[in-house]
Design an enzyme around this catalytic site. Structure first.
Site, PDB file in Angstrom:
ATOM      1  N   ALA A  15       0.840  -1.200   0.000  1.00  0.00           N
ATOM      2  CA  ALA A  15       0.000   0.000   0.000  1.00  0.00           C
ATOM      3  C   ALA A  15       0.874   1.248   0.000  1.00  0.00           C
ATOM      4  O   ALA A  15       2.033   1.212   0.405  1.00  0.00           O
ATOM      5  CB  ALA A  15      -0.916  -0.013   1.218  1.00  0.00           C
ATOM      6  N   CYS A  16       0.298   2.332  -0.435  1.00  0.00           N
ATOM      7  CA  CYS A  16       0.959   3.633  -0.461  1.00  0.00           C
ATOM      8  C   CYS A  16       1.488   3.933   0.941  1.00  0.00           C
ATOM      9  O   CYS A  16       0.776   3.669   1.913  1.00  0.00           O
ATOM     10  CB  CYS A  16      -0.043   4.689  -0.905  1.00  0.00           C
ATOM     11  N   PRO A  17       2.673   4.422   1.121  1.00  0.00           N
ATOM     12  CA  PRO A  17       3.623   4.915   0.116  1.00  0.00           C
ATOM     13  C   PRO A  17       4.697   3.903  -0.273  1.00  0.00           C
ATOM     14  O   PRO A  17       5.683   4.268  -0.903  1.00  0.00           O
ATOM     15  CB  PRO A  17       4.260   6.108   0.819  1.00  0.00           C
ATOM     16  N   ASP A  29      -1.605  -1.342  -5.917  1.00  0.00           N
ATOM     17  CA  ASP A  29      -2.221  -0.194  -5.249  1.00  0.00           C
ATOM     18  C   ASP A  29      -2.689   0.811  -6.300  1.00  0.00           C
ATOM     19  O   ASP A  29      -1.896   1.300  -7.098  1.00  0.00           O
ATOM     20  CB  ASP A  29      -1.204   0.448  -4.301  1.00  0.00           C
TER      21      ASP A  29
END
Length: 75
Positions: free
Chosen positions: A13-15, A40
């Site tokens: 997932a981000c980041p 993502d």
């Protein structure tokens, strides 16, 4: 597209896709191409903006099922 290296950021997932991309790019020479695989949805906008701000070139991006593929040429 002929990539020098492939970075598998699927499931992150981000980041994290950006963090891993930045780390991998530091090990590469100017002109080499990194292929990034991500799942993502935010990676599309994030990697495009990151490449531009870092002086790199987003060569291409594609979607295959739920996997986003990006090719970034190191500046």
């Amino acid at each position: 597209m002929n990539a020098t290296k492939v970075l598998d950021a699927k499931g992150l997932a981000c980041p994290m896709p950006i963090v891993k991309t930045r780390k991998e790019m530091k090990t590469m020479e100017s002109g080499e191409i990194l292929e990034i695989l991500a799942t993502d949805k935010g990676a599309q906008a994030d990697l495009t903006a990151w490449a531009k701000s870092g002086g790199h070139e987003l060569m291409d991006s594609q979607t295959e099922g739920d996997v986003f593929k990006f090719w970034i040429k190191k500046g």
